[in-house]
Design an enzyme around this catalytic site. Structure first.
Site, PDB file in Angstrom:
ATOM      1  N   ASP A 114       0.782  -1.049  -0.120  1.00 48.55           N
ATOM      2  CA  ASP A 114       0.039   0.016   0.123  1.00 48.55           C
ATOM      3  C   ASP A 114       0.986   0.958  -0.008  1.00 48.55           C
ATOM      4  OD1 ASP A 114       0.462  -0.728   2.116  1.00 48.55           O
ATOM      5  OD2 ASP A 114      -0.871  -1.174   3.356  1.00 48.55           O
ATOM      6  N   ASN A 128      -7.687  -2.997  14.113  1.00 54.86           N
ATOM      7  CA  ASN A 128      -9.002  -2.958  13.740  1.00 54.86           C
ATOM      8  C   ASN A 128      -8.686  -4.391  12.578  1.00 54.86           C
ATOM      9  OD1 ASN A 128      -7.905  -2.535  10.865  1.00 54.86           O
ATOM     10  ND2 ASN A 128      -9.869  -0.343  10.959  1.00 54.86           N
ATOM     11  N   HIS A 172      -7.126  -4.562   9.910  1.00 52.55           N
ATOM     12  CA  HIS A 172      -7.153  -4.570   8.645  1.00 52.55           C
ATOM     13  C   HIS A 172      -5.449  -5.482   8.150  1.00 52.55           C
ATOM     14  CE1 HIS A 172      -4.553   0.221   9.131  1.00 52.55           C
ATOM     15  NE2 HIS A 172      -3.977  -1.920   9.428  1.00 52.55           N
ATOM     16  N   GLU A 207      -9.121  -1.941   4.840  1.00 55.01           N
ATOM     17  CA  GLU A 207     -10.367  -1.993   6.397  1.00 55.01           C
ATOM     18  C   GLU A 207     -11.973  -2.372   6.422  1.00 55.01           C
ATOM     19  OE1 GLU A 207      -8.728  -0.037   7.946  1.00 55.01           O
ATOM     20  OE2 GLU A 207      -8.361   1.688   7.835  1.00 55.01           O
TER      21      GLU A 207
HETATM   22  C1  F6R Z   1       0.991  -1.507   6.360  1.00 55.09           C
HETATM   23  C2  F6R Z   1       0.283  -2.751   5.868  1.00 55.09           C
HETATM   24  C3  F6R Z   1      -0.444  -2.131   7.654  1.00 55.09           C
HETATM   25  C4  F6R Z   1      -0.074  -2.778   8.782  1.00 55.09           C
HETATM   26  C5  F6R Z   1      -1.165  -2.522   9.587  1.00 55.09           C
HETATM   27  C6  F6R Z   1      -0.128  -2.802  11.599  1.00 55.09           C
HETATM   28  O1  F6R Z   1       1.713  -1.697   4.891  1.00 55.09           O
HETATM   29  O2  F6R Z   1      -0.174  -3.507   5.763  1.00 55.09           O
HETATM   30  O3  F6R Z   1      -1.675  -3.489   7.328  1.00 55.09           O
HETATM   31  O4  F6R Z   1       0.301  -3.699   8.451  1.00 55.09           O
HETATM   32  O5  F6R Z   1      -1.294  -1.159  10.037  1.00 55.09           O
HETATM   33  O6  F6R Z   1       0.906  -2.071  11.465  1.00 55.09           O
HETATM   34  P1  F6R Z   1       1.511  -2.047  12.720  1.00 55.09           P
HETATM   35  O7  F6R Z   1       2.696  -3.121  12.217  1.00 55.09           O
HETATM   36  O8  F6R Z   1       2.327  -0.527  12.093  1.00 55.09           O
HETATM   37  O9  F6R Z   1       1.237  -1.896  13.884  1.00 55.09           O
END
Ligand code: F6R
Length: 259
Positions: A67, A136, A138, A143
């Site tokens: 992303d 959450n 995702h 989301e």
């Molecule tokens: C970012 C992504 C998100 C993160 C998720 C957890 O490329 O794919 O799904 O993996 O938001 O983020 P952290 O690891 O910072 O808790």
């Protein structure tokens, strides 16, 4: 789903890096899928150590990021273009031309997203996709209520995601409202999925992903639909699993199981 519970974040990183290295060593011109955020940083560092020690060669490997924020200059230190450049391409000694990040600055996002899908396909598809999980549920920036059939597209970030990611910016107002993310359908097309999670803040999302219903309310529950999904988590992230003892039992007997 293979569920591996290890004592701490260092062990998560070591196990995940070993799993990725196995795929990279065993596949010609491997294509890896990479995540940003805090969760995979230890895995990238562990892979970098293997590269430095001459145990792993990443020069022929291609990467596709999950992303990107929309509207952040690619040179902004928190754009995923910058973050993946630093933590993946540079650190792992990869050819920057082989490292792809969705375009968060496109004139036409629909076309740019289709181009990204085509680029993944042209590279031969993703051999192993590394994932983190949001509080959450995702994965990528898919989301809650994302379609399980979704492809790379523009998504509005959930308020909780913007709040969680505000730690990387001066204030929550600086966190972009939109992202471009691979869809759940895109992620499910990868040949293997490897999700890493550490810490108690992820325990509810991890329990919903592994033991909850397959439901768009928890996008990560899509992993239940994949034939080769591995989840590597620490004790804190595993703390809300109901079948915790069973997962240990399976891991313990795995090595002895008939081929
Ligand atoms: C970012 C992504 C998100 C993160 C998720 C957890 O490329 O794919 O799904 O993996 O938001 O983020 P952290 O690891 O910072 O808790």
């Amino acid at each position: 789903m293979e569920i591996v519970i290890v004592p701490d974040g260092a062990a998560v990183a070591a196990h995940a890096a070993a799993a990725m290295a196995n795929v990279i060593r065993g596949t010609e011109r491997t294509v890896i899928g990479v995540a940003t955020g805090s969760s995979p940083l230890g895995t990238y560092e562990a892979l970098a150590e293997m590269v430095r020690a001459g145990e792993l060669d990443m020069t022929d490997v291609s990467a596709f990021a999950l992303d990107e924020y929309v509207g952040l200059d690619p040179e902004h230190p928190e754009s995923y273009h910058s973050v993946i450049g630093k933590t993946v391409a540079d650190q792992l000694g990869m050819d920057p031309a082989r490292v792809h990040v969705p375009n968060g600055f496109a004139n036409n996002f629909s076309d740019a997203c289709d181009d990204y899908e085509r680029a993944i396909e042209a590279a031969g598809g993703i051999d192993i996709q590394l994932l983190g999980i949001g509080a959450n549920g995702h994965i990528g920036f898919n989301e809650p209520a994302s379609s399980f059939a979704s492809r790379t597209r523009l998504k509005t970030l959930a308020p909780q995601t913007r709040a969680d990611n505000a730690r990387f910016f001066n204030s929550i107002d600086e966190v972009p409202m939109y992202s471009v993310t691979q869809g759940l359908g895109t992620i499910l097309d990868a040949r293997r999925l490897l999700l890493v999670a550490q810490g108690e803040a992820k325990a509810d999302a991890v329990a919903a992903m592994i033991e909850g219903p397959v439901a768009s309310l928890c996008p990560a529950s899509a992993l239940q639909l994949h034939r080769f999904a591995t989840v590597i988590i620490d004790e804190a992230a595993a703390s809300k699993l109901k079948l915790r003892d069973y997962y240990d039992h399976v891991q313990h007997h795995r090595a002895l199981a008939p081929a």
